[in-house]
Scaffold this motif. Structure first.
Motif: not given
Length: 589
Positions: A426-428, A528-532
């Motif tokens: 996953n990319e965060l 952390a959140k998913k990358i924008r």
């Protein structure tokens, strides 16, 4: 509704609003944070020295008890047994009896002195009856004191003697352990005379009771060359009863190790916990083959099926190959046997790609391990044990003080990866702002206090101007008294100004209160959140800029051998430029 009714209604609303504001302020600022929980105060005194009188020996006599207390200054509770509580009760009753005895002696002397006064028959009988009444009251109090002592444990007579049954207030209870003055560096000084008589003397016990100390760590140390032998004892008050002793030998250069070993031996007696048996059940059974148990930093390899510990809080960790580690803290008290089920989860290694949404130079740590520096252009691979649990980490970055740029220290900001985002690959992204959290909270709190003070100070002006305005308004409407139009207009404007100032101060206070709550909320680690896409664009731009800069550096390095070198001026031309043409001509002549 008449004008007077409207004014009264408005005044009541103001009073109710101010009362509600005062109640809120009392809740926010005046809350008593003191806990009603009882504390068991532990102190240390300077050790006596045998066989040496050097400055190093005297220094070790003061440092050793401080180091012992430092290892004990943890969040612990002590199980206070009935004999200790009975000794406290007995000591308080004894103090009360001594005070009553002194009062009785005084009243008896006053009664005997009546014969020396010039009384007639009736007056003497009345004075004598009054003196006898006072003496009888004191005697009744002493008898009541002695009756209350019945049923209390007497350690000086028999360790097993209990008359009648113990009262509920003498049953076993738990008290939080605290250090003397809440500082391991503070040693108790009972005075030269009390210390000369020793830990078990009545004089020392009185000094300990005055300082509200329940136990003292004392002892003596002996020196043999570069080695030290420490004999330590733990004495509980009241009663001056020794409940523990320990001895340790070590090198003077490693006195901290000696203190740690002594503290480890004293801890069970300080906590005074009864032995507790813990039965472990491991699932699946295959994990028990190579399972390792850790209880309070003590490793059991291989893991036993049962363990015996003292009553109280204990940290337990169980780990096995190919399984995720299980760790928990529990209060093992109230029963003599506990059953613990350890349900292992299979460990699946994975990694999550993490990048900072706003680049800040620093280092990333997750799961207690260093994972790499932050980067503008690339992800940081965070190896995770993907077992469904939230993972915490922290970011360490240098922080420069704006007022004193020469002062630089590393600031640590925590972060977390939620369990729903813990997917392999996953990319965060995480947004981390590095600042001094404690200083920010202090600054916001001071501003909140300032705004609240301004609000309170604005109220007298509002009350005065609004009261004068309503008075002049009523006078103008009813034509009562000599009220000039100028005075009426002046106080109308002043009341409006006072209302505006108070309203502005109230808005300021509310804003500062919200800012303070936000500052306190920033102590929680960000998620952390998913990358924008915007973060991806920043990374692409940073990569291009880095690539162009690298190409330019390579080209500059390739052309460097062909670039003309600057000719260095020779000594003659240098001298000519320095002296000038006129001085040169004079020199040649």
């Amino acid at each position: 509704m008449t004008e007077r009714t409207r004014n009264n209604f408005f005044a009541k609303k103001i009073v109710l609003s101010l009362f509600a504001l005062a109640v809120c302020a009392q809740i926010i600022f005046g809350a008593d944070n003191s806990s009603s929980e009882k504390t068991w105060i532990l102190a240390g005194q300077k050790f006596s020295v045998e066989g040496a009188s050097s400055k190093a020996a005297q220094s070790a006599a003061s440092v050793l008890p401080k180091l012992i207390l430092e290892h004990i200054s943890v969040d612990m509770v002590r199980s206070v047994m009935p004999d200790e509580k009975a000794a406290r009760k007995n000591d308080s009753l004894l103090t009360e009896r001594l005070d009553l005895f002194l009062q009785l002696s005084k009243e008896i002397k006053a009664r005997d002195a009546l014969v020396l006064n010039d009384y007639n028959g009736v007056a003497f009988e009345l004075a004598l009856a009054d003196a006898q009444k006072k003496i009888k009251e004191i005697q009744d109090k002493i008898d009541a004191n002695l009756k209350r002592q019945e049923g209390i444990y007497h350690p000086e007579k028999s360790k097993k003697r209990i008359i009648k049954e113990l009262k509920p207030d003498l049953l076993e209870s738990a008290e939080k352990i605290a250090l003397y003055k809440n500082d391991s560096e503070a040693l108790f000084e009972a005075g030269e005379e009390a210390e000369k008589q020793g830990l078990y003397s009545r004089a020392y016990e009185k000094q300990a009771a005055t300082a509200k100390i329940n136990a003292v760590v004392g002892g003596k140390i002996s020196f043999f060359g570069d080695y030290v032998c420490a004999n330590v004892e733990l004495v509980v008050y009241p009663g001056a009863k020794k409940i523990a002793s320990a001895m340790e030998v070590g090198s003077l250069s490693q006195i901290s190790v000696v203190a740690e070993n002594l503290a480890f031996e004293l801890l069970p007696k300080i906590a005074n916990g009864l032995p507790v048996e813990i039965d472990f059940s491991v699932n699946p059974k295959e994990a028990l083959v190579n399972a390792v148990l850790t209880i309070d930093n003590i490793v059991y390899d291989p893991m036993p099926e049962k363990a015996v510990v003292s009553s109280g809080f204990h940290s337990i960790s169980v780990e096995a190959d190919n399984y995720a580690r299980e760790t928990f803290v529990y209060n093992f008290s109230g029963r003599s046997r506990f059953f613990v089920d350890v349900n292992f989860k299979e460990k699946s290694e994975g990694s999550v790609k993490l990048v900072l949404s706003k680049f800040v130079p620093g280092d990333l740590f997750f799961d207690g391990k260093y994972v790499g520096p932050s980067s503008k252009t690339d992800y940081v691979d965070v190896p995770l044990k993907v077992n469904g649990d939230t993972v915490f980490g922290y970011f360490e970055s240098p922080l420069v003080d704006k007022r004193h740029p020469e002062n630089t220290h590393d600031e640590i900001m925590f972060m977390q990866i939620p369990r729903n985002l813990m997917v392999d690959g996953n990319e965060l992204q995480a947004r981390v702002k590095v600042f001094d959290v404690s200083k920010n909270i202090d600054r916001r709190r001071k501003m909140m206090y300032l705004s609240y003070s301004a609000l309170i100070l604005s109220l007298p002006f509002l009350f005065y101007t609004y009261g004068r305005f309503t008075t002049y308004q009523r006078g103008v409407q009813t034509s009562y008294g000599q009220v000039s139009r100028e005075e009426y207009e002046k106080y109308r404007v002043m009341s409006l100004a006072g209302t505006g100032i108070t309203a502005a101060c109230a808005v300021w206070f509310v804003c500062e209160l919200v800012a303070y709550l936000v500052a306190v909320d920033r102590t929680l680690p960000p998620k952390a959140k998913k990358i924008r896409p915007s973060t991806l664009r920043k990374m692409d731009n940073a990569r291009r800029l880095e690539a162009v800069q690298k190409i330019m550096e390579d080209e500059a390095a390739a052309l460097a051998p062909y670039m003309p070198k600057k000719e260095e001026p020779d000594a003659a031309s240098s001298e000519e430029k320095t002296l000038g043409p006129e001085l040169k001509d004079q020199d040649s002549q």
